[in-house]
Design an enzyme around this catalytic site. Structure first.
Site, mmCIF file in Angstrom:
data_model
loop_
_atom_site.group_PDB
_atom_site.id
_atom_site.type_symbol
_atom_site.label_atom_id
_atom_site.label_comp_id
_atom_site.label_asym_id
_atom_site.label_seq_id
_atom_site.Cartn_x
_atom_site.Cartn_y
_atom_site.Cartn_z
ATOM 1 N N GLN A 5 2.984 9.904 2.079
ATOM 2 C CA GLN A 5 4.332 9.340 2.098
ATOM 3 C C GLN A 5 5.211 9.850 0.959
ATOM 4 O OE1 GLN A 5 2.594 5.212 2.526
ATOM 5 N NE2 GLN A 5 4.475 4.941 3.701
ATOM 6 N N HIS A 40 -4.337 1.366 7.602
ATOM 7 C CA HIS A 40 -2.965 1.894 7.719
ATOM 8 C C HIS A 40 -2.775 3.093 6.778
ATOM 9 C CE1 HIS A 40 1.602 1.042 7.950
ATOM 10 N NE2 HIS A 40 1.504 1.844 6.901
ATOM 11 N N GLU A 41 -3.261 2.963 5.547
ATOM 12 C CA GLU A 41 -3.104 4.072 4.567
ATOM 13 C C GLU A 41 -3.986 5.266 4.940
ATOM 14 O OE1 GLU A 41 -0.631 3.486 3.097
ATOM 15 O OE2 GLU A 41 -0.629 1.304 2.912
ATOM 16 N N GLY A 47 0.841 -1.194 0.000
ATOM 17 C CA GLY A 47 0.000 0.000 0.000
ATOM 18 C C GLY A 47 0.871 1.237 0.000
ATOM 19 N N HIS A 75 -2.225 7.298 7.488
ATOM 20 C CA HIS A 75 -1.196 8.181 6.905
ATOM 21 C C HIS A 75 -1.828 9.488 6.422
ATOM 22 C CE1 HIS A 75 2.571 5.961 6.829
ATOM 23 N NE2 HIS A 75 2.046 4.926 6.206
ATOM 24 N N CYS A 130 6.044 -0.582 7.443
ATOM 25 C CA CYS A 130 5.708 0.658 6.749
ATOM 26 C C CYS A 130 6.916 1.113 5.959
ATOM 27 C CB CYS A 130 5.303 1.732 7.771
ATOM 28 S SG CYS A 130 4.831 3.287 7.009
ATOM 29 N N LEU A 131 6.686 1.527 4.728
ATOM 30 C CA LEU A 131 7.784 1.984 3.877
ATOM 31 C C LEU A 131 8.459 3.239 4.451
ATOM 32 C CD1 LEU A 131 6.068 1.424 0.416
ATOM 33 C CD2 LEU A 131 7.897 0.027 1.427
HETATM 34 O O1 GNR Z 1 4.172 -2.527 2.431
HETATM 35 C C1 GNR Z 1 3.518 -2.440 3.463
HETATM 36 N N1 GNR Z 1 3.249 -3.555 4.174
HETATM 37 C C2 GNR Z 1 2.355 -3.592 5.229
HETATM 38 C C3 GNR Z 1 2.357 -4.718 6.028
HETATM 39 C C4 GNR Z 1 1.482 -4.821 7.062
HETATM 40 C C5 GNR Z 1 0.576 -3.807 7.306
HETATM 41 C C6 GNR Z 1 0.580 -2.664 6.533
HETATM 42 C C7 GNR Z 1 1.465 -2.559 5.498
HETATM 43 S S1 GNR Z 1 1.444 -1.147 4.509
HETATM 44 C C8 GNR Z 1 3.089 -1.127 3.956
HETATM 45 C C9 GNR Z 1 3.288 -0.023 2.927
HETATM 46 C C10 GNR Z 1 3.105 1.310 3.603
HETATM 47 O O2 GNR Z 1 3.904 1.822 4.342
HETATM 48 N N2 GNR Z 1 1.980 1.899 3.396
HETATM 49 O O3 GNR Z 1 1.712 3.061 4.016
HETATM 50 NI NI NI Z 2 2.872 3.012 5.849
#
Ligand code: GNR
Ligand code: NI
Length: 169
Positions: free
Chosen positions: A51, A133-134, A46, A137, A91-92
């Site tokens: 980001q 999660h997104e 995601g 952000h 999270c990236l």
């Molecule tokens: O790549 C991602 N993997 C992930 C794994 C578990 C729960 C959420 C994520 S999202 C993350 C990419 C990211 O940072 N999205 O904001």
């Molecule tokens: Ni993230």
């Protein structure tokens, strides 16, 4: 198409609240294409516009193994939440750190597609985790905000250490 730069914690721009998208134009479609390219390049499941330092309510996701189920949600809002699940998140914007987070098991989301058409979708399990999660952000929130202060400081120290090692290698 271009791969965009992903902001990393503790960049204060990750705390920005995204504004609703109003113009469903060619520029938006180009930006969404760049977000997918950036997400796939980084092997993420995601990505939120926040980001890549664009503070508009755009998120993309693809939880499929084949990386062929792109999902884009614009101006997403949660209508209903149900149940609970614990999932190990990464999270990236926090390279190399992972932690268990408790979120809703199911979410009903109202959003728009790239053409501005309204869509209502139900998500469950890992994809529901990703969407929540997104959406966090886009509200300036990150997954470590859910951890206890002790756990959070441990993980952030670990991330800092790894960052220094990578920089000196
Ligand atoms: O790549 C991602 N993997 C992930 C794994 C578990 C729960 C959420 C994520 S999202 C993350 C990419 C990211 O940072 N999205 O904001
Ligand atoms: Ni993230």
């Amino acid at each position: 198409m271009s791969v965009l730069t992903i902001l990393e914690f503790p960049d204060p721009r990750l705390r920005t609240r995204a504004e609703p998208v109003r113009a469903f134009d060619a520029e938006l479609k180009q930006f969404v294409a760049d977000m997918f390219e950036t997400m796939y390049d980084a092997n993420g499941v995601g990505l939120a516009a926040t980001q890549v330092n664009v503070h508009q309510q755009v998120l993309v996701a693809d939880m499929s193994d084949e990386r062929n189920q792109p999902l884009v949600l614009i101006n997403a809002q949660i209508l209903e939440k149900d149940g609970e699940q614990v999932y190990q998140e990464g999270c990236l914007s926090f390279p190399g750190i992972y932690a268990d987070v408790t979120r809703a098991l199911k979410v009903k989301v109202k959003a728009q597609d790239v053409d501005g058409n309204e869509v209502v979708m139900d998500f469950e399990g890992p994809l529901a985790v990703c969407i929540q999660h997104e959406m966090d952000h886009l509200a300036g929130k990150v997954f470590v905000d859910y951890l206890s202060p002790l756990k959070r400081s441990m993980l952030l120290k670990r991330m800092e250490k790894q960052r220094k090692q990578a920089a000196s290698a």
